[in-house]
Design an enzyme around this catalytic site. Structure first.
Site, short mmCIF file in Angstrom:
data_model
loop_
_atom_site.label_atom_id
_atom_site.label_comp_id
_atom_site.label_asym_id
_atom_site.label_seq_id
_atom_site.Cartn_x
_atom_site.Cartn_y
_atom_site.Cartn_z
N ASP A 128 0.92 -1.00 -0.06
CA ASP A 128 -0.07 -0.07 0.02
C ASP A 128 0.98 1.16 0.07
O ASP A 128 0.43 2.44 -0.12
CB ASP A 128 -0.94 0.04 1.18
CG ASP A 128 -0.31 -0.25 2.56
OD1 ASP A 128 0.90 0.12 2.54
OD2 ASP A 128 -1.20 -0.32 3.24
N SER A 129 2.22 1.07 0.11
CA SER A 129 3.16 2.22 -0.15
C SER A 129 2.88 2.89 -1.55
O SER A 129 3.39 4.07 -1.67
CB SER A 129 4.51 1.86 0.10
OG SER A 129 4.96 0.59 -0.81
N ASP A 163 -1.36 -6.23 -0.30
CA ASP A 163 -1.69 -5.47 0.72
C ASP A 163 -3.11 -5.32 0.76
O ASP A 163 -3.67 -4.62 -0.17
CB ASP A 163 -0.94 -4.17 1.00
CG ASP A 163 0.21 -4.19 1.84
OD1 ASP A 163 0.31 -4.83 2.84
OD2 ASP A 163 1.16 -3.22 2.00
N LYS A 166 -1.69 -9.37 2.54
CA LYS A 166 -0.78 -9.10 3.76
C LYS A 166 -1.62 -8.18 4.47
O LYS A 166 -2.45 -7.38 3.87
CB LYS A 166 0.58 -8.21 3.46
CG LYS A 166 1.26 -7.86 4.63
CD LYS A 166 2.69 -7.20 4.39
CE LYS A 166 2.50 -5.91 3.98
NZ LYS A 166 2.33 -4.89 4.70
N GLU A 182 -1.78 -5.79 8.59
CA GLU A 182 -1.20 -5.28 9.74
C GLU A 182 -1.59 -5.51 11.01
O GLU A 182 -3.02 -5.75 11.01
CB GLU A 182 -0.82 -3.77 9.59
CG GLU A 182 -0.17 -3.27 8.28
CD GLU A 182 -0.01 -1.84 8.32
OE1 GLU A 182 -0.31 -0.97 9.37
OE2 GLU A 182 0.49 -1.35 7.33
N GLU A 218 8.87 -4.47 11.19
CA GLU A 218 9.15 -3.32 10.84
C GLU A 218 9.67 -2.43 11.69
O GLU A 218 9.00 -2.43 12.92
CB GLU A 218 8.09 -2.72 9.85
CG GLU A 218 8.48 -1.28 9.44
CD GLU A 218 7.39 -0.70 8.42
OE1 GLU A 218 7.72 0.46 8.00
OE2 GLU A 218 6.60 -1.18 8.13
#
Length: 291
Positions: free
Chosen positions: A25-26, A64, A94, A96, A163
């Protein structure tokens, strides 16, 4: 592991032999010019996932799940994961979060969709973490990190991203897990590493902020800028296109075409009374563009 957000970036990553390609998602920032990852929506992620999937033939692909598509309930997360696989054409997803996301990970993996977990600094939750801050620096924080990592492992995640964690803590967590860890700003004691491709390739203008953990392996910006400036110079000087870039025609055929066009009787009538050449209607509607 490296990120990719479109066909060209995925193509080069696959050819370079990356084991995993992440549609992170960056891309919100590096491809869409957004402020942070919280802005990107599912439809945008799906578009980029499909582009990456078309180019990726060997590497494992991960998409993501964007903020807002998995936090409400495990059922919502499973529905989003199914879309990522069916419409985005990635092989896994993915998300979080640590122990609080364990039921969600279990729900998705029970449906046959592999999950890559992400603990430590979780960018989608940066506001709750006080910004982009290193995690696991205190005893309590380090123990909580290990607890999160074990929880996502037990829930069925095939690997976990660590991270912004001190190297010593990340190495210790890696040793305590059965699944691989993928580090980003977590030292070389992890099982693997991930970077944002735009960052490590140097595909950005000078002066842009880079996190401490980024090593710049190239300077794509400088090369692209040089090439475009050279192209501009060549076009304005008419050095490009050169003869080798054009399609040939026999002199005999061109002479015939030239005589037919230049010798047309109607040419004398082509000049309007006001002394200016006639302009096709379609061009009259175009805005004035400075030369």
């Amino acid at each position: 592991m490296i990120t990719a957000h479109d066909f060209p970036s995925a193509h080069v990553a696959d050819h370079a032999g990356m084991d995993i390609v992440l549609v992170g998602d960056s891309l919100a920032m590096v491809a869409l010019g957004m402020e942070d990852t919280s802005e990107v929506v599912m439809e945008e992620m799906l578009l980029h996932c499909r582009s990456v999937a078309r180019a990726t033939k060997s590497a494992w692909t991960v998409g993501d799940l964007p903020m807002g598509t998995y936090e409400i309930s495990p059922e919502q997360a499973l529905a989003s994961a199914i879309r990522m696989v069916k419409e985005g054409r990635v092989k896994s997803v993915k998300l979080e979060g640590g122990k609080e996301m364990a039921p969600t990970i279990a729900k998705i993996t029970s449906a046959g969709i592999p999950v890559l977990a992400h603990v430590g600094l979780t960018p989608q939750r940066q506001n709750a973490l006080g910004g982009f801050r290193v995690q696991g620096k205190s005893t309590a924080s380090a123990l909580s990190l290990l607890e999160d990592a074990k929880a996502v492992q037990d829930a069925g995640a095939f690997a976990v991203v660590l991270e912004a964690v001190p190297q010593e803590v990340a190495s210790l967590v890696t040793k305590k897990l059965r699944i691989p860890t993928i580090g980003i700003g977590a030292g070389n004691g992890c099982s693997g590493q991930v970077l944002v491709q735009v960052d490590m390739m140097g595909n950005f203008p000078p002066g842009r902020f880079l996190p401490k953990f980024v090593k710049q392996y190239g300077n794509v910006w400088a090369e692209a800028l040089r090439a475009l400036q050279e192209y501009k110079t060549d076009v304005k000087s008419r050095a490009y296109p050169a003869p080798e870039h054009t399609y040939p025609i026999s002199q005999e055929v061109f002479s015939e075409i030239h005589s037919l066009i230049e010798g047309r009787p109607s040419d004398s009538k082509a000049e309007p009374q006001h002394g200016k050449p006639e302009v096709p209607e379609v061009f009259e509607k175009l805005p004035n563009v400075p030369s």
